[in-house]
Motif scaffolding. Structure first.
Motif, PDB file in Angstrom:
ATOM      1  N   ASP A 141       0.818  -1.230   0.000  1.00  0.00           N
ATOM      2  CA  ASP A 141       0.000   0.000   0.000  1.00  0.00           C
ATOM      3  C   ASP A 141       0.844   1.270   0.000  1.00  0.00           C
ATOM      4  N   THR A 142       1.791   1.368   0.936  1.00  0.00           N
ATOM      5  CA  THR A 142       2.571   2.607   1.032  1.00  0.00           C
ATOM      6  C   THR A 142       3.475   2.793  -0.172  1.00  0.00           C
ATOM      7  N   LEU A 143       3.689   1.726  -0.942  1.00  0.00           N
ATOM      8  CA  LEU A 143       4.600   1.800  -2.092  1.00  0.00           C
ATOM      9  C   LEU A 143       3.835   1.989  -3.402  1.00  0.00           C
ATOM     10  N   ASN A 144       2.582   2.373  -3.279  1.00  0.00           N
ATOM     11  CA  ASN A 144       1.766   2.684  -4.459  1.00  0.00           C
ATOM     12  C   ASN A 144       1.481   1.449  -5.313  1.00  0.00           C
ATOM     13  N   LYS A 147      -4.332  -2.268  -5.264  1.00  0.00           N
ATOM     14  CA  LYS A 147      -4.960  -3.549  -4.888  1.00  0.00           C
ATOM     15  C   LYS A 147      -5.063  -4.522  -6.061  1.00  0.00           C
ATOM     16  N   ASP A 148      -5.184  -4.001  -7.291  1.00  0.00           N
ATOM     17  CA  ASP A 148      -5.339  -4.912  -8.431  1.00  0.00           C
ATOM     18  C   ASP A 148      -4.022  -5.132  -9.191  1.00  0.00           C
ATOM     19  N   HIS A 149      -2.903  -4.711  -8.565  1.00  0.00           N
ATOM     20  CA  HIS A 149      -1.607  -4.882  -9.249  1.00  0.00           C
ATOM     21  C   HIS A 149      -1.250  -6.372  -9.299  1.00  0.00           C
ATOM     22  N   PRO A 150      -0.700  -6.844 -10.457  1.00  0.00           N
ATOM     23  CA  PRO A 150      -0.394  -8.283 -10.582  1.00  0.00           C
ATOM     24  C   PRO A 150       0.579  -8.799  -9.520  1.00  0.00           C
ATOM     25  N   ALA A 151       1.451  -7.918  -8.968  1.00  0.00           N
ATOM     26  CA  ALA A 151       2.407  -8.366  -7.959  1.00  0.00           C
ATOM     27  C   ALA A 151       1.706  -8.908  -6.719  1.00  0.00           C
ATOM     28  N   ARG A 152       0.439  -8.512  -6.548  1.00  0.00           N
ATOM     29  CA  ARG A 152      -0.291  -8.956  -5.365  1.00  0.00           C
ATOM     30  C   ARG A 152      -0.900 -10.342  -5.556  1.00  0.00           C
TER      31      ARG A 152
END
Ligand SMILES: [Zn+2]
Length: 340
Positions: A141-144, A147-152
């Motif tokens: 979160d703090t690193l921009n 929520k839908d970023h593939p890294a997650r």
């Protein structure tokens, strides 16, 4: 009597066989202690006529010196004999050759990490550690990382219970530092990170090094200089670099950094997938959104950040074909770095 005892020590009979430590001490106290006849004589000097006192005093002092000299010699002899006897009772044969001792060697990753930290320490960076299990607030979160970023997604991240993850990068240390430390910041964070991947060029557990500077007037020139210093130290020689424009959520602008393949030196080989280059990390100016989410005024402060994979650098520096060798624990492989 005392002279007789000293004489006994000086003759053939070994003093060590006759005297114990306690007996030696008893002799010392008896002949030179506070209650010895010598001290009594010195005290009684005041009772004799003044004209005889000088001569008597000189005689007593002469005797005192003689006794102390004999005692010293005697105690030294006793100690020497005690030492010789102790050594003669030891059975070790010091002429035997030593057994073959395997002293091991430093892992190539640790060699590179040690060399990487050296220029940072020289440039005045603080080495900062952080949690390997962290809340996704600090890891994403703090690193921009939205929520839908593939890294997650599960294929990239090891999720634990609820919002907790095995950190996917050491950038979580940057989040903690920006939120918890005073500015300006000049930190370097080495540590283990985890990704859900495993092939010739990717490991599920590997080491990263990240660097963060946040201060007034920080620009890309600082970034370039820091990377040059770091990589020359990591490879032990000047290496050819290239920066490719890229995208990371936490930096803007962003670039990926490639180093010339150290196996084919740019010609192209299997290890570099025939590109002649090896990707070793990313960098950029810290995204203003990241600064703001950590409570830093982005109109006043700017920052640079870089994150490099240490295992990849070790792979390139030592021309290791398969990154998976780093985790195999193969002793013969590790022994080949004994002099590294
Ligand atoms: Zn190559």
């Amino acid at each position: 009597m005392f002279i007789g005892i000293v004489g006994l020590g000086g003759k053939k009979t070994p003093v060590i066989d006759i005297f114990t430590h306690d007996l030696i001490e008893e002799i010392r106290v008896r002949f030179s202690g506070k209650n010895s006849p010598l001290q009594e004589w010195l005290k009684s000097l005041r009772n004799i006529p003044a004209e005889e006192r000088k001569n008597a005093g000189a005689l007593i002092n002469e005797l005192k010196n003689e006794i102390e000299s004999c005692l010293k010699h005697f105690i030294e002899s006793w100690r020497n004999e005690a030492e010789i006897k102790k050594l003669s009772q030891e059975n070790e044969d010091i002429s035997l050759p030593l057994p073959n001792i395997n002293i091991g060697s430093r892992h190539p990753v640790m060699t590179v990490m040690r060399d990487l930290l050296e220029p940072f320490q020289r440039m005045g960076f603080s080495i900062v550690d952080g949690p390997e299990i962290d809340n996704d607030f600090y890891n994403f979160d703090t690193l921009n990382v939205l929520k839908d970023h593939p890294a997650r997604e599960m294929q990239d991240t090891f999720f634990l219970a609820s919002e907790w993850v095995l950190r996917t990068h050491t950038s979580n240390v940057q989040s903690h530092a920006m939120m918890e430390r005073k500015l300006p910041l000049k930190i370097v964070c080495p540590g283990c990170v985890y990704r859900n991947e495993y092939d010739m060029t990717h490991l599920p557990s590997f080491r990263q090094i990240e660097c963060l500077i946040v201060d007034k007037g920080i620009h890309l020139g600082h970034l370039r200089h820091t990377i040059n210093e770091m990589l020359n130290a990591a490879f032990g020689r000047p290496v050819k670099l290239r920066f490719r424009s890229s995208y990371f959520p936490f930096t803007e602008p962003s670039a990926e950094v490639d180093v010339e393949c150290q196996q084919c030196f740019g010609k192209g080989c299997r290890s570099c997938k025939h590109t002649g280059w090896s990707e070793i990390g990313g960098c950029g100016l810290v995204n203003r959104k990241v600064l703001e989410s950590c409570g830093i005024d982005s109109n006043v402060y700017s920052g640079i950040a870089l994150g490099f994979g240490i295992d990849r650098m070790a792979k390139d520096r030592f021309a290791i074909a398969d990154l998976r060798s780093m985790l195999d624990g193969d002793v013969s492989f590790l022994k080949s770095f004994a002099l590294s």
